[in-house]
Design a protein around this motif. Structure first.
Motif, mmCIF file in Angstrom:
data_model
loop_
_atom_site.group_PDB
_atom_site.id
_atom_site.type_symbol
_atom_site.label_atom_id
_atom_site.label_comp_id
_atom_site.label_asym_id
_atom_site.label_seq_id
_atom_site.Cartn_x
_atom_site.Cartn_y
_atom_site.Cartn_z
ATOM 1 N N TYR A 98 0.840 -1.209 0.000
ATOM 2 C CA TYR A 98 0.000 0.000 0.000
ATOM 3 C C TYR A 98 0.870 1.253 0.000
ATOM 4 N N SER A 99 2.110 1.128 0.486
ATOM 5 C CA SER A 99 2.978 2.284 0.650
ATOM 6 C C SER A 99 3.552 2.774 -0.665
ATOM 7 N N SER A 100 4.098 1.856 -1.443
ATOM 8 C CA SER A 100 5.005 2.306 -2.502
ATOM 9 C C SER A 100 4.952 1.468 -3.768
ATOM 10 N N ASP A 113 3.189 20.615 -3.222
ATOM 11 C CA ASP A 113 2.196 19.832 -2.469
ATOM 12 C C ASP A 113 0.861 20.585 -2.527
ATOM 13 N N PRO A 114 -0.266 19.910 -2.672
ATOM 14 C CA PRO A 114 -1.566 20.607 -2.630
ATOM 15 C C PRO A 114 -1.856 21.179 -1.236
ATOM 16 N N ARG A 115 -1.076 20.732 -0.260
ATOM 17 C CA ARG A 115 -1.305 21.038 1.142
ATOM 18 C C ARG A 115 -0.028 21.628 1.691
ATOM 19 N N PRO A 133 1.945 25.397 -4.147
ATOM 20 C CA PRO A 133 0.724 24.590 -4.180
ATOM 21 C C PRO A 133 0.455 24.072 -5.591
ATOM 22 N N ILE A 134 -0.049 22.858 -5.668
ATOM 23 C CA ILE A 134 -0.302 22.223 -6.971
ATOM 24 C C ILE A 134 -1.602 21.433 -6.891
ATOM 25 N N VAL A 135 -2.313 21.336 -7.989
ATOM 26 C CA VAL A 135 -3.528 20.504 -8.048
ATOM 27 C C VAL A 135 -3.095 19.039 -7.925
ATOM 28 N N PRO A 136 -3.745 18.253 -7.051
ATOM 29 C CA PRO A 136 -3.343 16.847 -6.885
ATOM 30 C C PRO A 136 -3.316 16.097 -8.222
ATOM 31 N N GLY A 137 -2.338 15.230 -8.343
ATOM 32 C CA GLY A 137 -2.269 14.362 -9.529
ATOM 33 C C GLY A 137 -1.737 15.046 -10.775
ATOM 34 N N HIS A 157 -0.869 11.301 5.550
ATOM 35 C CA HIS A 157 -0.432 10.567 6.748
ATOM 36 C C HIS A 157 -0.182 11.593 7.849
ATOM 37 N N TYR A 158 -0.867 11.423 8.938
ATOM 38 C CA TYR A 158 -1.014 12.489 9.935
ATOM 39 C C TYR A 158 -0.247 12.184 11.208
ATOM 40 N N LYS A 159 0.127 13.253 11.924
ATOM 41 C CA LYS A 159 0.953 13.080 13.122
ATOM 42 C C LYS A 159 0.221 12.424 14.296
HETATM 43 N N1 LIG Z 1 2.745 10.395 11.301
HETATM 44 C C1 LIG Z 1 2.716 9.387 10.438
HETATM 45 N N2 LIG Z 1 3.859 9.016 9.805
HETATM 46 C C2 LIG Z 1 3.833 8.015 8.907
HETATM 47 C C3 LIG Z 1 2.659 7.273 8.630
HETATM 48 C C4 LIG Z 1 1.461 7.687 9.308
HETATM 49 O O1 LIG Z 1 0.374 7.122 9.092
HETATM 50 N N3 LIG Z 1 1.532 8.737 10.202
HETATM 51 N N4 LIG Z 1 2.669 6.247 7.729
HETATM 52 C C5 LIG Z 1 3.968 5.690 7.314
HETATM 53 C C6 LIG Z 1 3.863 4.938 6.067
HETATM 54 S S1 LIG Z 1 3.468 3.284 6.118
HETATM 55 C C7 LIG Z 1 4.164 5.484 4.868
HETATM 56 S S2 LIG Z 1 3.987 4.551 3.460
HETATM 57 C C8 LIG Z 1 4.670 6.847 4.764
HETATM 58 C C9 LIG Z 1 3.820 7.614 3.767
HETATM 59 O O2 LIG Z 1 4.450 8.752 3.414
HETATM 60 P P1 LIG Z 1 3.867 9.595 2.187
HETATM 61 O O3 LIG Z 1 3.152 8.721 1.229
HETATM 62 O O4 LIG Z 1 4.993 10.410 1.700
HETATM 63 O O5 LIG Z 1 2.744 10.414 2.898
HETATM 64 P P2 LIG Z 1 1.448 11.120 2.314
HETATM 65 O O6 LIG Z 1 0.950 11.896 3.464
HETATM 66 O O7 LIG Z 1 0.530 10.193 1.632
HETATM 67 O O8 LIG Z 1 2.010 12.096 1.186
HETATM 68 C C10 LIG Z 1 3.086 13.006 1.404
HETATM 69 C C11 LIG Z 1 2.704 14.391 0.959
HETATM 70 O O9 LIG Z 1 2.270 14.344 -0.392
HETATM 71 C C12 LIG Z 1 1.231 15.263 -0.574
HETATM 72 N N5 LIG Z 1 0.512 14.920 -1.807
HETATM 73 C C13 LIG Z 1 -0.582 14.153 -1.969
HETATM 74 N N6 LIG Z 1 -0.937 14.112 -3.278
HETATM 75 C C14 LIG Z 1 -0.030 14.842 -3.963
HETATM 76 C C15 LIG Z 1 0.141 15.171 -5.338
HETATM 77 O O10 LIG Z 1 -0.606 14.766 -6.215
HETATM 78 N N7 LIG Z 1 1.213 15.950 -5.657
HETATM 79 C C16 LIG Z 1 2.076 16.417 -4.730
HETATM 80 N N8 LIG Z 1 3.103 17.156 -5.149
HETATM 81 N N9 LIG Z 1 1.915 16.150 -3.417
HETATM 82 C C17 LIG Z 1 0.902 15.348 -3.041
HETATM 83 C C18 LIG Z 1 0.444 15.166 0.718
HETATM 84 O O11 LIG Z 1 -0.316 16.339 0.950
HETATM 85 C C19 LIG Z 1 1.540 14.991 1.757
HETATM 86 O O12 LIG Z 1 1.946 16.207 2.322
HETATM 87 O O13 LIG Z 1 4.585 7.548 5.994
HETATM 88 C C20 LIG Z 1 4.992 6.792 7.121
HETATM 89 N N10 LIG Z 1 4.973 7.709 8.247
#
Ligand SMILES: Nc1nc2c(c(=O)[nH]1)N[C@H]1C(S)=C(S)[C@@H](COP(=O)(O)OP(=O)(O)OC[C@H]3O[C@@H](n4cnc5c(=O)[nH]c(N)nc54)[C@H](O)[C@@H]3O)O[C@H]1N2
Ligand SMILES: Nc1nc2c(c(=O)[nH]1)N[C@H]1C(S)=C(S)[C@@H](COP(=O)(O)OP(=O)(O)OC[C@H]3O[C@@H](n4cnc5c(=O)[nH]c(N)nc54)[C@H](O)[C@@H]3O)O[C@H]1N2
Ligand SMILES: [Mo]
Length: 803
Positions: free
Chosen positions: A190-192, A257-259, A273-277, A686-688
């Motif tokens: 699901y991660s990567s 990032d959109p956020r 800021p960017i539109v997702p996707g 993924h939130y704090k």
């Molecule tokens: N606190 C916390 N930490 C975690 C996790 C958690 O649940 N909570 N989960 C862990 C796991 S298993 C994983 S896989 C990693 C995940 O880590 P990531 O997949 O990197 O985390 P996400 O929050 O999905 O995305 C990262 C950033 O991408 C932005 N983003 C989303 N869509 C787009 C887009 O289309 N374009 C751009 N440019 N940016 C976009 C989001 O707003 C976010 O700020 O984190 C790990 N760490």
């Protein structure tokens, strides 16, 4: 504090005495709570310090020193050994790990094996306590029955990341299944999954690049969809590595990032800021600027890459305007020049800002370009991840200090330590992980070309037996909970489901039998630490207290199942869990003699050593002939012949595309798909406050960082929404209720919410999810190439809830 760390043997003795005391106090109730505030047995014993680590899958695996008294954690400290300078970093836990007492000792912990009450359906959540014997006899006999009726490929172990650290970790279940005939395998996660596919076809594999610690003075860092401050929070992890580099090196950080993430907010970086996707469109326009302003490193591209221009295309692709340069300049099939004006209309980044960004990146030397997994978790994720990877290639910013290859920041860990051996799986059949519901519903129709099946041309079977160890991805973490509910309720499809858990999660409610696991921190283990750059770490972890209720560890449970299945001797090789740990650790010390002895390790609790930061593709760039990449050409592939072939031969859904070049493709549920009914883009992050659904049931963390839907003032105003209002978020799949946060930290037209809250809906009634789990809203549709999760791509509507 370190010197009070007790010797393991004396602790176990003490804890044993305390366990007995607690039981004598009558604290264990049938409902399962030993740790209600009033139920802690008090004895006149000394406080002990037990080293443990936080085992959930943020990947941080931070140090926890649990101060234990009377079989109960009184308070938790983190790593306070060594120093906090660049080396010997303290592996300090974030608030989540520090709150583990509330999680481990929650009155909601599972304490007894349970079976689904006869006559109730999966998902209803009605269970009755049974004995371990009944639980294990039933599981063993169902394993036998299903394997002999349907074959080995009907057996399946589901993805689960709740126990993702430690030497023993999740592999006992795999070993048990392998010794009894094997099981349906999976690739991807699901991660990567999408960035992995992108990495495979570009670099020959991998999702990680250079460490942050390779960054140079005054360097420019450009991050796409990556926020280490949110997702790598632990003190031994990347957020700390990055923070220290920011301070020491005066970095200029740009986050696309959109956020506006915590990596930028209040930290002096710049948010674009960017539109997702739509990152693919931005990348194409950056390339357009570099090509038309003569800023690309043609020498690098000719020496190391395939397909940049006509000259470097493979023979079969020549003469068709099929090069990357043709695509960018508008000579390719789509006849569209990827100008900043073109990209601006898609990404909503002003044209002038794109031009300036291109110029700044081209002039920076070195420049570090990376991505998190936020970009790849979209419907077009595999292509978007590749589009970002091309950027450092075009600028020749790979393989020298301060550079990265466009993938995620890299990390180190102690390599010598092997995990508990899973053995060999004799079954060749392999599915993309995310497609498991299809493999339950119609496995026998899944093929290599219609579903990305690997190892065989076609699956022979559907999944009939599912083991879920430490995961909540049957429903909560998988897409489209309402659809999965229907699928799993049908007992003629998947006939038997077992979950081993520490809590009654939403996924657990779909099980026929639930086993109460000892939590990671309640068991002996050694953990290799988490994602970090310059430190290699080991934690020598003692159980914090004696087992409570009838909780049992997975090694012992699998041993008992192995006995019932006639493979106990092969499973254990005559060893207990501790004996396995000792022998695996001894093997590691034979390979790496600098490691402390077992006794020394447990005395220290934490072992740390410095290591060299990783510089991606250093050897390849120094000598590409001597160190070819594991790709078809041995070079970096901008153009992939394998993908060109898949594009011709795979059967794809309408609208799905596989392209030989990294192209911008909006794919499904994109900015083009918003409608009057669903005018907003919706994505999770993924939130704090939690790690997926782990810690989401900790009320203190939820109060510290609220679960809210971020909505821009422009979108809020037209809907009459203010911060604190309860809103309804709807997609074609379902509805959730959540509190609104009106903020400029998200772009207009897009709403975002943390992923991982616990699903909470009346599934026989309105199915409105009051827990605010985003997967009530997400679509189950595997992507074109990786057949992976597009969980960040959704179109939605938001309304204020009046009552
Ligand atoms: N606190 C916390 N930490 C975690 C996790 C958690 O649940 N909570 N989960 C862990 C796991 S298993 C994983 S896989 C990693 C995940 O880590 P990531 O997949 O990197 O985390 P996400 O929050 O999905 O995305 C990262 C950033 O991408 C932005 N983003 C989303 N869509 C787009 C887009 O289309 N374009 C751009 N440019 N940016 C976009 C989001 O707003 C976010 O700020 O984190 C790990 N760490
Ligand atoms: N919409 C959307 N969905 C997503 C994501 C997203 O960004 N958006 N992210 C995806 C990603 S990257 C991932 S990695 C997955 C994660 O999905 P999961 O792997 O399901 O992760 P968790 O939700 O943390 O569930 C872990 C479970 O393990 C249990 N657990 C913890 N400790 C122990 C233990 O010691 N023993 C046992 N037996 N159980 C234990 C916890 O109680 C928890 O229920 O979610 C994916 N789902
Ligand atoms: Mo993940």
């Amino acid at each position: 504090m370190n010197d009070v760390t007790m010797n393991r043997r004396s602790f176990v003795k003490t804890a044993g005495a305390l366990g007995a005391l607690a039981a004598a106090g009558g604290a264990i109730s049938a409902e399962g709570s030993l740790f209600g505030e009033s139920s802690i047995a008090h004895a006149d014993t000394e406080e002990q310090t037990v080293w443990q680590h936080c085992g959930v899958n943020c990947g941080g695996a931070c140090a926890l020193q649990c101060h234990v008294k009377d079989g109960s954690i009184e308070y938790v400290e983190s790593d306070n050994t060594g120093s906090s300078d660049m080396n010997s970093v303290q592996v300090r836990a974030c608030l989540r790990g520090r709150s583990i007492r509330r999680w481990l000792q929650s009155p909601d912990r599972l304490n007894y094996p349970m079976k689904r009450v006869a006559g109730t359906k999966r998902g209803e959540g009605k269970y009755e306590r049974i004995s371990w014997d009944e639980a294990l006899d039933t599981i063993a006999s169902e394993m036998k029955r299903i394997r002999s009726t349907y074959g080995d490929t009907a057996m399946y172990i589901h993805y689960a990341s709740g126990v993702s650290s430690g030497i023993i970790a999740g592999t006992p279940v795999n070993r048990l299944f392998n010794l009894t005939g094997g099981y349906l395998k999976t690739y991807g996660s699901y991660s990567s999954a999408q960035i992995s596919a992108a990495g495979t076809y570009t670099y020959g594999g991998g999702t990680y690049g250079s460490s942050f610690l390779t960054l140079q003075d005054n360097e420019l860092v450009v991050m796409f969809g990556n926020s280490p401050a949110d997702t790598r929070m632990g003190g031994g992890g990347h957020t700390w590595d990055f923070a220290r580099m920011r301070e020491a090196k005066n970095l200029r950080v740009i986050c696309i990032d959109p956020r506006m993430s915590d990596t930028v907010c209040g930290q002096g970086g710049e948010w674009i800021p960017i539109v997702p996707g739509t990152d693919g469109a931005l990348c194409a326009a950056l390339a357009y600027q570099w090509i038309t302003n003569d800023q690309v490193d043609t020498e690098f591209l000719h020496k190391y890459c395939v397909g940049y221009d006509e000259e470097t295309l493979p023979e079969d692709a020549k003469g068709k305007n099929a090069s990357y340069k043709d695509y960018i300049l508008g000579n390719g099939a789509d006849k569209t020049a990827k100008t900043p004006a073109w990209a601006s209309a898609i990404t909503k980044i002003p044209e002038q800002r794109i031009i300036e960004l291109a110029d700044e990146m081209a002039k920076a030397d070195p420049v570090y370009i990376c991505q998190g997994y936020g970009v790849e978790r979209h419907s077009n994720g595999e292509n978007a991840a590749r589009c970002i990877m091309v950027l450092p290639q075009l600028l020749g910013q790979i393989g020298k200090p301060g550079t990265n290859d466009g993938r995620r920041e890299g990390c180190n860990s102690i390599q010598a330590i092997a995990t508990f051996p899973a053995g060999k799986n004799p079954v060749p059949d392999t599915i993309s992980l995310y497609t498991w519901p299809d493999a339950i519903d119609h496995g026998e129709q899944m093929t290599a070309t219609n579903a990305g099946v690997q190892g065989v041309e076609k699956l022979s079977n559907s999944i009939k037996f599912l083991f879920n160890y430490g995961g909540n991805a049957l429903t909560n973490q998988h897409s489209d909970i309402n659809a999965t509910h229907e699928l799993l309720q049908d007992e003629s499809k998947c006939e038997f489901i077992v979950t081993s858990e520490v809590f009654m999660t939403d996924s657990a409610k779909y099980s026929d039998i639930i086993l109460p696991d000892l939590a990671v921190q309640e068991q002996l283990d050694i953990s290799k630490g988490g994602y970090a750059d310059n430190d290699e770490v080991l934690f020598f972890c003692d159980p914090v207290y004696e087992p409570v209720g009838e909780r049992r560890g997975i090694y012992e449970v699998c041993t008992d199942l192995a006995e019932r299945l006639g493979v106990k001797d092969q499973f254990t090789e005559g060893k207990t869990r501790e004996e396995w740990l000792r022998s695996l650790y001894e093997q590691a010390r034979e390979k790496d003699s600098t490691l402390p002895t077992w006794e020394e390790g447990f005395k220290m609790g934490v072992y740390k050593r410095d290591t060299k930061p990783k510089l991606s593709l250093e050897k390849f760039v120094a000598d590409p002939e001597a160190n070819p990449l594991p790709t078809e050409s041995g070079k970096i592939q901008i153009y992939s012949e394998k993908l060109a072939k898949f594009a011709q031969t795979w059967e794809l859904n309408d609208g799905d595309k596989i392209t030989a070049l990294p192209e911008f493709d909006p794919a499904f549920d994109s900015y083009l798909d918003v409608s009057e009914e669903y005018p907003l883009l919706l994505m999770g992050f993924h939130y704090k406050a939690h790690v997926h659904s782990s810690y989401s049931n900790n009320s203190v963390l939820q109060t510290a960082a609220l679960h809210q839907l971020w909505i821009n003032p422009e979108d809020a105003q037209t809907r009459g929404i203010s911060t604190g209002d309860m809103v309804s978020v709807k997609t074609e799949r379902g509805e959730v209720r959540i509190m609104a946060k009106v903020t400029n930290r998200v772009i207009p037209g897009t709403v975002v919410m943390p992923q991982g809250m616990w699903h909470d809906a009346d599934m026989d009634g309105d199915r409105i999810d009051k827990g605010g789990c985003i997967n009530t809203l997400t679509r189950y549709r595997p992507t074109a190439l990786a057949k992976a999760n597009p969980q960040h791509s959704n179109v939605a509507q938001v309304e204020k809830v009046s009552e």
